[in-house]
Design a protein around this motif. Structure first.
Motif, short mmCIF file in Angstrom:
data_model
loop_
_atom_site.label_atom_id
_atom_site.label_comp_id
_atom_site.label_asym_id
_atom_site.label_seq_id
_atom_site.Cartn_x
_atom_site.Cartn_y
_atom_site.Cartn_z
N LYS A 106 48.42 50.85 34.72
CA LYS A 106 48.87 50.90 36.12
C LYS A 106 49.56 49.60 36.52
CE LYS A 106 44.44 49.59 38.24
NZ LYS A 106 43.38 50.03 39.15
N HIS A 107 49.21 48.49 35.89
CA HIS A 107 49.89 47.22 36.15
C HIS A 107 51.29 47.26 35.58
CE1 HIS A 107 45.77 44.90 36.31
NE2 HIS A 107 45.85 45.87 37.20
N SER A 108 51.41 47.80 34.36
CA SER A 108 52.72 47.87 33.70
C SER A 108 53.70 48.74 34.48
CB SER A 108 52.57 48.43 32.28
OG SER A 108 51.87 47.52 31.46
N TYR B 135 49.39 36.24 28.37
CA TYR B 135 50.35 35.89 29.42
C TYR B 135 50.89 37.16 30.08
CZ TYR B 135 54.54 34.16 31.76
OH TYR B 135 55.51 33.89 32.69
N ALA B 136 51.28 38.12 29.26
CA ALA B 136 51.81 39.38 29.78
C ALA B 136 50.75 40.11 30.61
CB ALA B 136 52.30 40.27 28.65
N LEU B 137 49.52 40.10 30.14
CA LEU B 137 48.41 40.72 30.86
C LEU B 137 48.23 40.08 32.23
CD1 LEU B 137 45.86 42.58 30.89
CD2 LEU B 137 44.67 40.75 29.65
N ASN C 172 51.34 40.81 34.58
CA ASN C 172 51.31 42.18 35.11
C ASN C 172 50.21 42.35 36.14
OD1 ASN C 172 53.20 44.31 33.62
ND2 ASN C 172 52.72 42.67 32.20
N ALA C 173 49.06 41.72 35.93
CA ALA C 173 47.97 41.79 36.90
C ALA C 173 48.38 41.10 38.21
CB ALA C 173 46.70 41.16 36.33
N CYS C 174 49.06 39.96 38.11
CA CYS C 174 49.54 39.28 39.32
C CYS C 174 50.50 40.17 40.11
CB CYS C 174 50.25 37.97 38.95
SG CYS C 174 49.19 36.62 38.52
N VAL D 85 42.03 37.39 45.56
CA VAL D 85 42.94 38.15 44.71
C VAL D 85 42.89 37.60 43.29
CG1 VAL D 85 45.36 38.79 44.29
CG2 VAL D 85 44.46 38.75 46.63
N VAL D 86 42.89 36.28 43.17
CA VAL D 86 42.83 35.66 41.84
C VAL D 86 41.52 35.99 41.16
CG1 VAL D 86 42.79 33.44 40.62
CG2 VAL D 86 44.52 33.87 42.37
N GLN D 87 40.43 36.07 41.92
CA GLN D 87 39.15 36.44 41.32
C GLN D 87 39.21 37.86 40.76
OE1 GLN D 87 36.50 34.34 40.71
NE2 GLN D 87 35.95 36.07 39.43
N LYS D 88 39.86 38.77 41.49
CA LYS D 88 40.03 40.14 40.97
C LYS D 88 40.87 40.13 39.69
CE LYS D 88 40.53 43.73 43.64
NZ LYS D 88 40.97 44.72 44.60
N ILE D 89 41.91 39.31 39.68
CA ILE D 89 42.76 39.20 38.49
C ILE D 89 41.94 38.67 37.32
CG2 ILE D 89 44.73 37.97 37.48
CD1 ILE D 89 46.03 38.14 40.33
N LYS D 90 41.17 37.62 37.56
CA LYS D 90 40.32 37.04 36.51
C LYS D 90 39.36 38.09 35.95
CE LYS D 90 39.84 32.32 38.30
NZ LYS D 90 38.83 31.37 38.82
N ASP D 91 38.72 38.84 36.84
CA ASP D 91 37.77 39.86 36.40
C ASP D 91 38.45 40.92 35.53
OD1 ASP D 91 35.81 38.51 37.82
OD2 ASP D 91 35.84 39.92 39.52
N GLU D 92 39.59 41.42 35.98
CA GLU D 92 40.31 42.46 35.23
C GLU D 92 40.82 41.94 33.90
OE1 GLU D 92 43.33 44.38 37.52
OE2 GLU D 92 41.89 45.20 38.94
#
Length: 190
Positions: free
Chosen positions: A47-49, A134-136, A139-141, A164-171
């Motif tokens: 879904k990020h891609s 990096y790509a991961l 795309n999450a950002c 938001v960054v915490q959600k990105i870190k978790d994912e």
């Protein structure tokens, strides 16, 4: 491969036409863009891609586009309301986006660059193993910035960049763990 289409007509083939054959024929004539591996690789969350792919094709419906079509009464950025919400503004120039990218840099040392990504670049990454990570993260950002933009537009709410960054870190952490466990499982099978 034998030519299958000429002058607006499908040419007869003794083997018969297959959808797969037609798809392969069409696909073989396309050149992959420089950013292809940044968007489409097995490390990324699908879904990020998809959102990143839409952005690379200038396909997201920003307020500026919606305003031009008469679908909304303002073209102001949903997040800051300081300028028209263009794709470039939202992902490259908005202070909210810059705060998220800065926090990501503080977290993992990667310099996320959306404009660099569009040119197929991997920022400050030169080690092959780090490129999928990096790509991961990129795309999450993109996905979470777009999600926050939609939340600001629809629900009139916006998370703090640190959340938001915490959600990105978790994912990202979950995805890396999944990919590493899957790799170990495949190695154990052999």
């Amino acid at each position: 491969m034998k030519a299958a289409y000429n002058d607006g007509k499908w040419l007869p083939d003794t083997k018969g036409y297959t959808v797969r054959g037609g798809y392969d024929w069409v696909r073989s004539h396309q050149i992959k863009p420089l950013w292809y591996k940044l968007v489409w690789n097995s490390w990324n969350v699908p879904k990020h891609s998809i959102i990143t792919w839409m952005i690379m094709h200038n396909g997201v419906n920003t307020r500026e586009k919606l305003y031009r079509r008469g679908c909304c009464n303002s073209d102001a950025c949903c997040i800051c309301e300081n300028a028209p919400e263009t794709q470039s503004r939202l992902f490259f120039d908005c202070g909210y986006n810059k705060a998220i990218v800065s926090l990501i840099h503080n977290w993992c040392g990667l310099c996320i660059s959306f404009s660099g990504a569009m040119a197929g670049g991997y920022g400050n990454v030169d080690v092959k193993m780090k490129k999928p990570v990096y790509a991961l993260i990129l795309n999450a950002c993109v996905y979470h910035i777009w999600a926050q933009r939609n939340s600001a537009r629809i629900n009139v709410t916006l998370m703090m960049p640190s959340m938001v960054v915490q959600k990105i870190k978790d994912e990202v952490g979950q995805r890396i763990k999944f990919k590493c466990n899957a790799k170990l499982s495949r190695q154990e099978e052999t």
